[in-house]
Design an enzyme around this catalytic site. Sequence first.
Site, PDB file in Angstrom:
ATOM      1  N   SER A 225       1.412   3.445  -3.446  1.00 31.26           N
ATOM      2  CA  SER A 225       0.872   4.442  -4.379  1.00 31.26           C
ATOM      3  C   SER A 225      -0.546   4.856  -4.014  1.00 31.26           C
ATOM      4  O   SER A 225      -1.330   4.065  -3.492  1.00 31.26           O
ATOM      5  CB  SER A 225       0.853   3.878  -5.797  1.00 31.26           C
ATOM      6  OG  SER A 225       2.151   3.597  -6.216  1.00 31.26           O
TER       7      SER A 225
ATOM      8  N   GLU B   5      13.525  -3.605  -3.248  1.00 37.02           N
ATOM      9  CA  GLU B   5      12.458  -3.658  -4.239  1.00 37.02           C
ATOM     10  C   GLU B   5      12.993  -3.556  -5.665  1.00 37.02           C
ATOM     11  O   GLU B   5      12.448  -4.145  -6.585  1.00 37.02           O
ATOM     12  CB  GLU B   5      11.466  -2.513  -3.974  1.00 37.02           C
ATOM     13  CG  GLU B   5      10.277  -2.551  -4.919  1.00 37.02           C
ATOM     14  CD  GLU B   5       9.218  -1.514  -4.592  1.00 37.02           C
ATOM     15  OE1 GLU B   5       9.238  -0.965  -3.473  1.00 37.02           O
ATOM     16  OE2 GLU B   5       8.374  -1.259  -5.464  1.00 37.02           O
TER      17      GLU B   5
ATOM     18  N   GLY C  94       0.834  -1.204   0.000  1.00 28.63           N
ATOM     19  CA  GLY C  94       0.000   0.000   0.000  1.00 28.63           C
ATOM     20  C   GLY C  94       0.861   1.243   0.000  1.00 28.63           C
ATOM     21  O   GLY C  94       1.020   1.926   1.013  1.00 28.63           O
TER      22      GLY C  94
END
Lengths: 373, 326
Positions: free
Chosen positions: A129, A244, A127
């Site tokens: 963007s 990421e 969660g």
Amino acid sequence: MDHTPGPDSCAELRAQVRELTAEWRDAGRYTPRSDSWLRSFDLEFSKELAARGLIAMTYPKEFGGAGRTNVERLAVTEELLRAGAPVAAHWIGDRQIGPAILRHGTRQLQEEIVPRIASGEAVFCLGMSEPEAGSDLASVRTSAEPVDGGWLVNGHKIWTTQAHHATHAYLLARTLRGERKHEGLTEFVVDMDAEGVSVTPIVDLAGEHHFNEVRFENVFVPAHRVIGEVGKGWKQVVEQLSFERGGAERSLSSYPVLIELITETARQGDDRELHALLGSLVARLAVLRRLCFEVARAMDAGEAPVQQAAALKYLGNAFEHDVIEALRRTDLCQEPSFDGAFGQALLASPAFSLRGGAAEVLLSLIARQEARS
Amino acid sequence: MSRSQFAEELRSLVDGLAAAGSPDLWDSLVDLDLPRIGIDEERGGPGGSLYDLLVVVESLAGHGIGVPIVEASTADWVVSRAGDLADGLATVVLLDEAPDVASGTLTAELTSVPWARDAARLVLCAPGVAPLQVDLGDVSVTVRNVDNIAGEPRDTVVLTATPVTSVEGAPAYAEVRERLALLWSAAVLGAAHGAYRLTRTYVSEREQFGAPLLKIPAVAGNLARMRVQLVQADAALALAREGGAVDIARITTAAAATEIAQIAHQLHGAMGITEEYPLHRLTRRLWSWRDAVASERRWAESLGRRAADAGESGVWTRITATHTEG
């Protein structure tokens, strides 16, 4: 890390993954596809990997991990991606949420969440963007107000991959409204079945449902679900980005197309143009793979190589696009179908250089660093 | 002193010499025996490793300096593996096919022989035969001066029944070709870094529209594109140093050279195309060196052919070879 990998440990891990994926593929339990780390969800497969110690590999053993290195984890992740295996269920949790909680979470949070990521039970969505905060992540508006025993969350997240399958959400929310948007952000772990969480699908251009919108209406989050320090979430998010962005999935999303290109080039025989094209791509892949290895090694040394991961993602995404374009030098590109390697990769491709930081944002991040140095 | 410490000291030594801009730089390098670094002491060299030589080549290239370091170091290395080293500049050229040697002499016209006009000896390497050594001072040798666009000698050498000696026990053609490719990769990488440094300084200092050029997002983005090319090229060279993937280093540094030269000129505007400004010393070398000995295209073609023959599994095995993970 609990041990130093021997020279053969990666080879053994690779062999293990090859055997497992071949077994599942041959039994018809999955079909290889491009972008499988986002688009191919199979909880059973993730649990099978978990049972073999092939997820949560770098986590300490006391939390259900294997106490291995990031270099060893890379050997496994790249073999899974190469095989186009259905790894979406555990990918995000394994890659960045577990490590974030291990770095910043309280002991209580670690004990509650990390073993469940390691076993494949906890499925995470990201969660981050929001409708008004995509590339400009620090502009998040989703708020968390302190209440008795925890926080009350209100807001709206978007482009949330696998939210419809997830048991948990990682949530970046604003806990303080101040003058500087990078301050006052906090990271949370939220249960997806908590009251007030709703998920709406967003169907993508391929007609597939992976994205979602997630709304939070007065969702209560217990105090112990804060990751790290309240209000200091930005620094933690930035660190998380090296996990990421620095992985093999940023180079291998269109790998099934490269497999077709290699086979087709062999079949064409003496097409020198095609040989040169393939040779350039193989060289780029080898270098990208080396960069992944360097990022993994830096992580093993306790660093967060944010800049290098950004460069890797930028280069890797360009490679993923160019592999697809290269297949257009052959006739395999004609009449692309939804279930063919080329069609699948092509339809997935616009997202490559958007998700996890758009190419333009990565370049500007690198440019800022260059201006400083 | 550790290997990396020594390499760093070597780098700053060479950087210092190169930055001084002396016209006698090559003589200074020879006095320090730097072109023979990587040749063992018992073979007449100063010791050190190939890694150290790569550092020297990269540093010199970073200053846009053209000296016969790649050719001289390679020619001497070939000869030293078989016999004694002689004084004077040696150069090397690769031939696609074994030359026709008739009773110890050779008649041939050789093109693109680097630095022939300045060299005392020429080493010829061809597939399947031992390297040949030619005394360029022999009366039967004619040298016609030809320059590449970097202004470096790539002469035509005409041999007419010129005596040649076979260098028995010297490294095979493929080994020489690989070493040259690795050295050229380091040279291209060095010049690419040089072009980048010059460009970064320029866009940080040059003001237009009331601010440094770097404040224009498109300019900053282009500078970042240069940086990612360097990241890629650095990784490729590191890979080659450790695992011998020389073709990959050559292809990657050549591709980086192309993009970096293009962006460097774009960001410098008209200033970059003047003779006075030093950018061309780097970009003309990038354009020449990226395809030296064997072109990027040739390396890519041969890598691609081998990849197609090996199939996906062969390619993957090579790329993920265990020795890089231990």
